[in-house]
Design a protein around this motif. Structure first.
Motif, PDB file in Angstrom:
ATOM      1  N   TYR A  47       0.834  -1.201   0.000  1.00  0.00           N
ATOM      2  CA  TYR A  47       0.000   0.000   0.000  1.00  0.00           C
ATOM      3  C   TYR A  47       0.870   1.251   0.000  1.00  0.00           C
ATOM      4  O   TYR A  47       1.929   1.282   0.610  1.00  0.00           O
ATOM      5  N   GLY A  48       0.377   2.307  -0.658  1.00  0.00           N
ATOM      6  CA  GLY A  48       1.083   3.575  -0.721  1.00  0.00           C
ATOM      7  C   GLY A  48       0.234   4.723  -0.205  1.00  0.00           C
ATOM      8  O   GLY A  48      -0.816   4.528   0.422  1.00  0.00           O
ATOM      9  N   GLU A  49       0.677   5.931  -0.492  1.00  0.00           N
ATOM     10  CA  GLU A  49       0.012   7.147   0.001  1.00  0.00           C
ATOM     11  C   GLU A  49      -1.411   7.308  -0.550  1.00  0.00           C
ATOM     12  O   GLU A  49      -2.290   7.766   0.162  1.00  0.00           O
ATOM     13  N   SER A  50      -1.634   6.949  -1.801  1.00  0.00           N
ATOM     14  CA  SER A  50      -2.988   7.109  -2.359  1.00  0.00           C
ATOM     15  C   SER A  50      -3.972   6.166  -1.676  1.00  0.00           C
ATOM     16  O   SER A  50      -5.137   6.524  -1.462  1.00  0.00           O
ATOM     17  N   GLU A  51      -3.508   4.988  -1.287  1.00  0.00           N
ATOM     18  CA  GLU A  51      -4.385   4.069  -0.555  1.00  0.00           C
ATOM     19  C   GLU A  51      -4.655   4.597   0.855  1.00  0.00           C
ATOM     20  O   GLU A  51      -5.762   4.445   1.377  1.00  0.00           O
ATOM     21  N   LEU A  52      -3.671   5.255   1.450  1.00  0.00           N
ATOM     22  CA  LEU A  52      -3.880   5.851   2.765  1.00  0.00           C
ATOM     23  C   LEU A  52      -4.931   6.960   2.690  1.00  0.00           C
ATOM     24  O   LEU A  52      -5.811   7.048   3.545  1.00  0.00           O
ATOM     25  N   ALA A  53      -4.855   7.785   1.662  1.00  0.00           N
ATOM     26  CA  ALA A  53      -5.841   8.858   1.494  1.00  0.00           C
ATOM     27  C   ALA A  53      -7.240   8.273   1.311  1.00  0.00           C
ATOM     28  O   ALA A  53      -8.214   8.755   1.910  1.00  0.00           O
ATOM     29  N   ARG A  54      -7.357   7.227   0.499  1.00  0.00           N
ATOM     30  CA  ARG A  54      -8.674   6.601   0.292  1.00  0.00           C
ATOM     31  C   ARG A  54      -9.165   5.972   1.593  1.00  0.00           C
ATOM     32  O   ARG A  54     -10.346   6.080   1.929  1.00  0.00           O
ATOM     33  N   LEU A  55      -8.281   5.328   2.331  1.00  0.00           N
ATOM     34  CA  LEU A  55      -8.680   4.717   3.596  1.00  0.00           C
ATOM     35  C   LEU A  55      -9.185   5.780   4.571  1.00  0.00           C
ATOM     36  O   LEU A  55     -10.168   5.567   5.281  1.00  0.00           O
ATOM     37  N   GLN A  56      -8.541   6.929   4.600  1.00  0.00           N
ATOM     38  CA  GLN A  56      -9.000   8.012   5.481  1.00  0.00           C
ATOM     39  C   GLN A  56     -10.404   8.471   5.088  1.00  0.00           C
ATOM     40  O   GLN A  56     -11.232   8.757   5.953  1.00  0.00           O
ATOM     41  N   GLN A  57     -10.691   8.518   3.797  1.00  0.00           N
ATOM     42  CA  GLN A  57     -12.039   8.857   3.345  1.00  0.00           C
ATOM     43  C   GLN A  57     -13.031   7.787   3.783  1.00  0.00           C
ATOM     44  O   GLN A  57     -14.127   8.103   4.258  1.00  0.00           O
ATOM     45  N   ILE A  58     -12.661   6.529   3.638  1.00  0.00           N
ATOM     46  CA  ILE A  58     -13.535   5.427   4.047  1.00  0.00           C
ATOM     47  C   ILE A  58     -13.847   5.520   5.533  1.00  0.00           C
ATOM     48  O   ILE A  58     -15.005   5.438   5.949  1.00  0.00           O
ATOM     49  N   VAL A  59     -12.809   5.693   6.342  1.00  0.00           N
ATOM     50  CA  VAL A  59     -12.981   5.753   7.796  1.00  0.00           C
ATOM     51  C   VAL A  59     -13.866   6.935   8.185  1.00  0.00           C
ATOM     52  O   VAL A  59     -14.757   6.803   9.035  1.00  0.00           O
ATOM     53  N   THR A  60     -13.665   8.076   7.556  1.00  0.00           N
ATOM     54  CA  THR A  60     -14.478   9.262   7.856  1.00  0.00           C
ATOM     55  C   THR A  60     -15.933   9.030   7.492  1.00  0.00           C
ATOM     56  O   THR A  60     -16.836   9.303   8.298  1.00  0.00           O
ATOM     57  N   LEU A  61     -16.187   8.527   6.300  1.00  0.00           N
ATOM     58  CA  LEU A  61     -17.559   8.288   5.864  1.00  0.00           C
ATOM     59  C   LEU A  61     -18.233   7.216   6.719  1.00  0.00           C
ATOM     60  O   LEU A  61     -19.415   7.325   7.053  1.00  0.00           O
ATOM     61  N   LYS A  62     -17.486   6.208   7.107  1.00  0.00           N
ATOM     62  CA  LYS A  62     -18.023   5.158   7.979  1.00  0.00           C
ATOM     63  C   LYS A  62     -18.373   5.737   9.352  1.00  0.00           C
ATOM     64  O   LYS A  62     -19.425   5.438   9.912  1.00  0.00           O
ATOM     65  N   PHE A  63     -17.508   6.576   9.870  1.00  0.00           N
ATOM     66  CA  PHE A  63     -17.726   7.188  11.182  1.00  0.00           C
ATOM     67  C   PHE A  63     -19.010   8.018  11.215  1.00  0.00           C
ATOM     68  O   PHE A  63     -19.722   8.022  12.209  1.00  0.00           O
ATOM     69  N   ILE A  64     -19.305   8.712  10.123  1.00  0.00           N
ATOM     70  CA  ILE A  64     -20.499   9.557  10.130  1.00  0.00           C
ATOM     71  C   ILE A  64     -21.760   8.809   9.696  1.00  0.00           C
ATOM     72  O   ILE A  64     -22.816   9.409   9.565  1.00  0.00           O
TER      73      ILE A  64
END
Length: 108
Positions: A47-64
């Motif tokens: 995994y690289g930086e672009s996957e980290l950015a996508r994961l952060q979006q996933i986690v944020t959307l899941k949280f809300i």
């Protein structure tokens, strides 16, 4: 394949950095929600930086409150706009809050 200067992390390193479990990453991969950047010759996920950015979006959307299926549709959509999505989710949360307030008043 990623740019040679980008450092790629194996799944356990990436999980630690991202604050999720390896199991979560494997699950997201199976769902097609978060695919690794590439694989090692022996088949390990990288995994690289672009996957980290996508994961952060996933986690944020899941949280809300978005379900994973909807998150995948949103992130894979050509017209995905995080600001509009968050505004819509805020409206949904405010509506739920109004309903909860009415339910609390009914018991008062």
């Amino acid at each position: 394949m990623k740019n040679a200067t980008e450092s790629l992390l194996q799944v356990h390193q990436f999980a630690l950095r991202a604050g999720v479990t390896v199991r979560t990453l494997h699950y997201y991969d199976r769902l097609g929600l978060l695919k690794p950047s590439t694989y090692t010759p022996s088949g390990h996920r990288l995994y690289g930086e672009s996957e980290l950015a996508r994961l952060q979006q996933i986690v944020t959307l899941k949280f809300i409150g978005f379900p994973l299926k909807q998150i995948k549709q949103l992130l894979d959509g050509k017209n995905f706009d995080i600001k509009t999505t968050l505004h819509l989710q805020r409206q949904i949360i405010e509506e739920k809050r109004r309903h909860l307030d009415l339910a609390i008043l009914a018991f008062a």
